[in-house]
Design a protein around this motif. Structure first.
Motif, mmCIF file in Angstrom:
data_model
loop_
_atom_site.group_PDB
_atom_site.id
_atom_site.type_symbol
_atom_site.label_atom_id
_atom_site.label_comp_id
_atom_site.label_asym_id
_atom_site.label_seq_id
_atom_site.Cartn_x
_atom_site.Cartn_y
_atom_site.Cartn_z
ATOM 1 N N VAL A 30 -86.082 -71.175 -35.807
ATOM 2 C CA VAL A 30 -84.303 -70.576 -36.010
ATOM 3 C C VAL A 30 -84.361 -70.187 -34.747
ATOM 4 O O VAL A 30 -83.748 -71.117 -33.283
ATOM 5 N N MET A 31 -84.649 -69.183 -34.111
ATOM 6 C CA MET A 31 -84.391 -68.514 -32.856
ATOM 7 C C MET A 31 -85.024 -69.887 -31.328
ATOM 8 O O MET A 31 -84.745 -69.890 -30.438
ATOM 9 N N ILE A 32 -86.299 -70.445 -31.141
ATOM 10 C CA ILE A 32 -86.276 -71.190 -30.288
ATOM 11 C C ILE A 32 -85.644 -71.993 -30.202
ATOM 12 O O ILE A 32 -84.737 -72.743 -29.686
ATOM 13 N N ALA A 33 -84.899 -72.857 -31.107
ATOM 14 C CA ALA A 33 -84.396 -73.920 -32.285
ATOM 15 C C ALA A 33 -83.082 -73.761 -31.138
ATOM 16 O O ALA A 33 -81.249 -75.031 -31.013
ATOM 17 N N LEU A 34 -82.728 -72.505 -31.501
ATOM 18 C CA LEU A 34 -81.031 -72.448 -31.417
ATOM 19 C C LEU A 34 -80.616 -72.713 -29.622
ATOM 20 O O LEU A 34 -81.521 -71.954 -28.744
ATOM 21 N N PRO A 35 -78.872 -73.012 -29.275
ATOM 22 C CA PRO A 35 -79.363 -73.288 -27.914
ATOM 23 C C PRO A 35 -78.743 -72.146 -26.430
ATOM 24 O O PRO A 35 -78.927 -71.738 -27.287
ATOM 25 N N SER A 36 -79.424 -72.392 -25.800
ATOM 26 C CA SER A 36 -79.837 -71.094 -25.180
ATOM 27 C C SER A 36 -78.108 -70.356 -23.977
ATOM 28 O O SER A 36 -77.731 -71.723 -24.169
ATOM 29 N N GLN A 91 -88.507 -71.019 -21.809
ATOM 30 C CA GLN A 91 -89.748 -71.305 -22.021
ATOM 31 C C GLN A 91 -90.988 -70.047 -22.185
ATOM 32 O O GLN A 91 -91.524 -70.118 -22.808
ATOM 33 N N ALA A 92 -90.103 -68.924 -21.669
ATOM 34 C CA ALA A 92 -91.421 -68.246 -22.482
ATOM 35 C C ALA A 92 -91.471 -67.449 -23.549
ATOM 36 O O ALA A 92 -92.499 -67.230 -24.731
ATOM 37 N N LEU A 93 -90.068 -67.393 -24.211
ATOM 38 C CA LEU A 93 -90.335 -67.544 -26.195
ATOM 39 C C LEU A 93 -90.955 -68.802 -26.156
ATOM 40 O O LEU A 93 -91.719 -67.879 -27.367
ATOM 41 N N GLU A 94 -91.215 -69.938 -26.387
ATOM 42 C CA GLU A 94 -91.626 -70.640 -26.493
ATOM 43 C C GLU A 94 -92.921 -70.828 -26.709
ATOM 44 O O GLU A 94 -93.971 -71.083 -27.315
ATOM 45 N N ARG A 95 -94.055 -69.821 -25.368
ATOM 46 C CA ARG A 95 -94.764 -70.164 -25.402
ATOM 47 C C ARG A 95 -95.615 -69.172 -26.063
ATOM 48 O O ARG A 95 -96.319 -69.271 -26.608
#
Length: 237
Positions: free
Chosen positions: A101-107, A115-119
């Motif tokens: 959910v954190m990754i999918a939320l719009p930045s 990108q760092a969060l996704e990585r």
């Protein structure tokens, strides 16, 4: 008659005794285990090279989960250990869903760390899968062996059953975990995988053996603090 009485006393003294899992001490250890597994799953997404040694970023945390598992198995029994394992991985799965959910939320426009969060958190679901299959089988084997040895020897031989159960549990855990997690952290070569597997097993088992005196001391503390445990020991003696 004397031999019969001696056999009866020996049988009672070797009876396996466990505390009730409803105490606040059990819930505290369970909470610590959940936190350790979640943090180790995040750390395991990073490949780490310490000279010729290849491991992952969760290497220093994972043995602690087994030590806590030993405490639960020895003091509260197999059913409590099994429940703690299932609850812990329920929490781990919940953490992965939260990461998704954190990754999918719009930045926000000012946020530049997507990108760092996704990585960092993106591949964690694969690490959790490895943990579920590895830690589940390893912990269940560890708990089963420990409890069976306790049923055989009672309160005697604590150090031996801690070491023996750890070896069985860590082997299954490491084999399953490394087989799934290796490609996630970038290990594709056979030699590197063997290094990763052997280092993981030797390290985790070695740490547990080194900390066996500490684990035993913690277990004895829990046994003293659990009133029901002391009463059962007195009754069975």
């Amino acid at each position: 008659m004397g031999a019969s009485n001696a056999a009866s006393v020996s049988s009672r003294s070797s009876k396996a005794v466990f505390a009730a899992a409803g105490s606040p001490y059990f819930s505290t250890v369970l909470a610590l285990m959940g936190a350790v597994v979640i943090l180790s799953n995040i750390g395991a997404a990073k490949g780490v090279a310490l000279g010729p040694i290849i491991t992952d970023g969760g290497f220093f945390l994972f043995p602690l989960a087994y030590i806590l598992g030993d405490v639960i198995s020895e003091v509260y029994g197999f059913k409590a250990a099994r429940r703690s394992i299932l609850v812990t991985f329920g929490l781990a799965i919940f953490a992965v869903l939260c990461f998704w959910v954190m990754i999918a939320l719009p930045s926000a426009e000012f946020y530049d760390g997507q990108q760092a969060l996704e990585r960092t958190l993106g591949p964690v679901w694969q690490i959790v899968l490895a943990s579920i299959l590895g830690f589940l089988m390893g912990q269940l084997a560890n708990a089963w062996v420990l409890v069976k040895l306790k049923e055989r020897f009672g309160e005697r031989g604590l150090i031996g059953r801690l070491i023996g159960s750890s070896g069985v549990g860590e082997f299954l855990d490491t084999l399953i975990f490394c087989s799934i997690a290796a490609s996630v952290i970038g290990i594709t070569d056979g030699a590197q995988f063997l290094n990763y597997l052997l280092v993981g097993f030797v390290y985790k088992t070695g740490v547990e053996i080194i900390f066996v005196p500490v684990t035993a001391a913690v277990i004895r503390w829990f046994k003293r603090k659990e009133p029901g445990y002391g009463q059962q020991v007195s009754t069975s003696a």
